[in-house]
Structures are given as C-alpha cells and as structure tokens.
Design a protein around this motif. Structure first.
Motif, PDB file in Angstrom:
ATOM      1  N   ALA A   1       0.836  -1.197   0.000  1.00  0.00           N
ATOM      2  CA  ALA A   1       0.000   0.000   0.000  1.00  0.00           C
ATOM      3  C   ALA A   1       0.871   1.247   0.000  1.00  0.00           C
ATOM      4  CB  ALA A   1      -0.937  -0.036   1.201  1.00  0.00           C
ATOM      5  N   GLY A   2       0.932   1.922   1.120  1.00  0.00           N
ATOM      6  CA  GLY A   2       1.649   3.186   1.181  1.00  0.00           C
ATOM      7  C   GLY A   2       3.036   3.037   1.766  1.00  0.00           C
TER       8      GLY A   2
ATOM      9  N   HIS B   1       1.684   6.082  -2.406  1.00  0.00           N
ATOM     10  CA  HIS B   1       1.452   4.683  -2.732  1.00  0.00           C
ATOM     11  C   HIS B   1       2.739   4.134  -3.335  1.00  0.00           C
ATOM     12  CE1 HIS B   1      -0.229   1.043  -4.456  1.00  0.00           C
ATOM     13  NE2 HIS B   1      -1.269   1.230  -3.663  1.00  0.00           N
ATOM     14  N   ARG B   2       3.135   2.973  -2.914  1.00  0.00           N
ATOM     15  CA  ARG B   2       4.391   2.381  -3.393  1.00  0.00           C
ATOM     16  C   ARG B   2       4.407   2.264  -4.920  1.00  0.00           C
ATOM     17  NH1 ARG B   2       7.374  -0.148   0.776  1.00  0.00           N
ATOM     18  NH2 ARG B   2       8.419  -1.467  -0.744  1.00  0.00           N
TER      19      ARG B   2
END
Length: 158
Positions: free
Chosen positions: A40-41, A100-101
């Motif tokens: 996610a982040g 976000h990755r």
C-alpha cells in the motif's frame, strides 16, 4: 561504463535513475514479469525526499498529502517504548510524505529508458568479474548492483 542492477524494486530503480542521469549505460534485471510494486503506502522521511530531490522526483512526491513523523514506538503490551515530539521533528528535519508504493515505482520507472528494463529476468548467479547469468543468457557489466531483496542471489553468489 555499463551498470547491471539486479532487482527492479524501489532501491534498484532509484539506483538506475541515478546512474542513467550521470551518463552511465544501465540495465535493470527484474525477476517479476512487470515492474510493479505490491503493498500500500510508504512514508518517506525528509532525508529520503532530499535524496529523491537530487533525481528530480522529490517535488512531485511533495505535491501529495503530507504525513506526520511517527508518534513513537510501543511495546507489545501497548506501553510506550519511545515517544517523539512530532512538531519538533518536522521543525528540525522537514515534512514527511506518504505515497502509494506503486506510484513511486511508476515515477522511477519512467525516468529510466524503457530498453534498459528487463522484466521476467531471473538471475541465477553473479560473478565478481561482472558476469551475470540469468534465464535469458549472460550479461556483463563494469559494475553490478545487488538490489534483489532479502533472499538476494547477488549476495549469495558473492
């Protein structure tokens, strides 16, 4: 100078951008079938943002929502092990951001020539002379960067 980078995650792509911007020929070997990121982040600290500033990417990341530094670390039982003064950390070091990755990977990937990216390339062995054996054959370079994670074939080989 040719640089082979084993691993196309955040670390490998960041290295590829840096070498490419300095005029080096780069090739990124990634085991996965595509250059994507799971998860996610990710919270980027000010020093990480400054490093990305040198690559021309930091300002774009700062355009998103800011994040606060961590409030601290808790023990397993919930009691504080350490508590941070969040306002002091921001004042001393600067703003944190959360992205976000996958968005970060996309930014980095776009800064590397498409022909330098080799998804679906599983590395089997890295030799000290810069020879890399993979499922597509053999590649050679003046410098090999191991960015292939916790179960690193590069580290195991050398």
């Amino acid at each position: 100078m040719k640089v082979l980078i084993v691993g196309g995650g955040i670390g490998g792509l960041t290295a590829a951008v840096a070498f490419h911007q300095r005029g080096r020929q780069v090739e990124v070997l990634e085991r996965a079938p595509a250059f994507t990121e799971i998860g996610a982040g990710i919270s980027l600290q000010p020093n990480g943002l400054r490093a990305l500033d040198t690559l021309g990417i930091g300002a774009h990341l700062r355009s998103g929502p800011p994040a606060d530094p961590p409030a601290g670390i808790r023990r397993a039982n919930g009691r504080w092990l350490i508590r941070n003064d969040v306002d002091d950390l921001k004042r001393r070091f600067g703003q944190w951001v959360t992205v976000h990755r996958a968005a970060l990977v996309d930014l980095l990937r776009a800064a590397v020539p498409a022909q330098a990216l080799r998804p679906g390339t599983e590395v089997h062995e890295v030799r000290p002379d810069g020879t890399v054996h993979h499922n597509g054959g053999t590649s050679t370079a003046d410098l090999v960067v191991g960015a292939d994670g916790v179960h690193s074939t590069t580290r195991r080989s050398l």
